[in-house]
Design an enzyme around this catalytic site. Structure first.
Site, PDB file in Angstrom:
ATOM      1  N   CYS A   1       0.822  -1.205   0.000  1.00 20.81           N
ATOM      2  CA  CYS A   1       0.000   0.000   0.000  1.00 20.81           C
ATOM      3  C   CYS A   1       0.860   1.261   0.000  1.00 20.81           C
ATOM      4  CB  CYS A   1      -0.932   0.006   1.208  1.00 20.81           C
ATOM      5  SG  CYS A   1      -0.092  -0.109   2.804  1.00 20.81           S
TER       6      CYS A   1
ATOM      7  N   HIS B   1      19.013  -0.921   0.077  1.00 19.92           N
ATOM      8  CA  HIS B   1      17.623  -0.453   0.130  1.00 19.92           C
ATOM      9  C   HIS B   1      16.669  -1.585   0.489  1.00 19.92           C
ATOM     10  CE1 HIS B   1      14.040   1.853  -0.889  1.00 19.92           C
ATOM     11  NE2 HIS B   1      13.647   0.828  -1.627  1.00 19.92           N
TER      12      HIS B   1
ATOM     13  N   GLN C   1       5.375  -9.123   3.415  1.00 15.83           N
ATOM     14  CA  GLN C   1       5.121  -8.679   2.047  1.00 15.83           C
ATOM     15  C   GLN C   1       6.339  -8.926   1.156  1.00 15.83           C
ATOM     16  OE1 GLN C   1       4.035  -4.711   3.245  1.00 15.83           O
ATOM     17  NE2 GLN C   1       1.850  -5.101   2.971  1.00 15.83           N
TER      18      GLN C   1
END
Length: 280
Positions: A54, A103, A124
């Site tokens: 999201c 990252h 996720q």
């Protein structure tokens, strides 16, 4: 000796406000279709794994020509969303080599989330790595990268206090609501989405003592599957307008390419509302 390099192209809450991220949203199915249609026939991209949540949309890739590959993926995003090249470049990033690796480690550890240390992002990342469609695109470099990132994310939560209390954006938002509303026992809540985020929000609302819980999803079966153990009601997205006048609180927990609640719907339901103002 391979000259291939890991890179990532993406956008997230760190570089783009919600309104822009909505415009840049692409369904994960469409990402894989685009990879098959536009990239599989070239030599630009050797491996790829998309990560969509999201709060972020990223594609990790391996290429001997990472700069050209990143430009191609950026053009595909522009073509699919209709967003101008200038806006895409302003609200996205391209990282290569060690920066791209670092990252993903930060993402898996929850350090790049709105709520630092939130637990859901690790699941996720795992889901993205283990998606059966990713098996067609993920090679040895991304396989090792995602395995290492998952191990790092787990270790960070085990050996530090960053994940203490199981922090998540959902739990932080609920705590703010608790201070504003107080007792949830008279609240009727609508959760839009029955995926991982929607299920988490629903569990937190039930734990908080919400009076009535309605879960809306694309498919009724999934909505009922999540709602039943929580003594909730499952409906489809198309049934939402018929319930808006009963709702006190609506929580969006779905990644969709269309608006589920529109100003017109909210205006119409306001006249029939049986309770106070609707909180979104």
């Amino acid at each position: 000796v391979s000259n291939s390099e890991i890179f990532v192209v993406g956008t997230s809450q760190a570089v783009a406000p919600a309104a822009v991220r909505e415009r840049l949203h692409v369904d994960i199915d469409d990402i894989y279709e685009a990879l098959d249609a536009y990239v599989s026939g070239t030599d630009l991209l050797e491996e790829a794994v998309p990560l969509a949540t999201c709060g972020r949309l990223e594609l990790y890739g391996v290429s001997a020509k990472p700069e050209r590959a990143a430009k191609l993926l950026t053009r595909l995003l522009q073509r699919h969303t209709g967003v101008s090249p200038e806006l895409v470049l302003e609200h996205s990033y391209v990282l290569r080599g060690p920066q791209a690796v670092s990252h993903l480690f930060r993402v898996a550890a929850g350090l790049d989330s709105v709520v630092h240390g939130e637990a859901q992002i690790l699941g996720q990342v795992r889901a993205a790595a283990h998606d059966e469609r990713a098996a067609l695109w993920k090679g040895p470099m991304l396989h090792r990268l995602f395995d290492a990132a998952l191990a790092t994310g787990k270790r960070v939560r085990t050996e530090t206090d960053i994940g203490r209390g199981g922090a998540s954006l959902a739990s932080a938002g609920l705590e703010i609501l608790r201070k504003e509303i107080g007792n949830f026992s008279s609240v009727t809540a609508l959760v839009v989405g029955a995926g991982d985020t929607g299920a988490l929000v629903s569990r937190l609302l039930r734990k908080a003592g919400v009076g009535r819980l309605i879960i809306a999803n694309r498919t009724a079966d999934t909505a009922h599957e999540v709602a039943e153990p929580l003594d909730g009601e499952g409906i489809t997205l198309e049934e939402i307008p018929g319930h808006l006048s009963e709702i006190d609180l609506a929580v969006g927990a779905a990644t969709l390419s269309r608006h589920v609640l529109t100003p017109e719907m909210l205006t119409m339901s306001a006249g029939d509302a049986v309770s106070g103002p609707l909180r979104l």
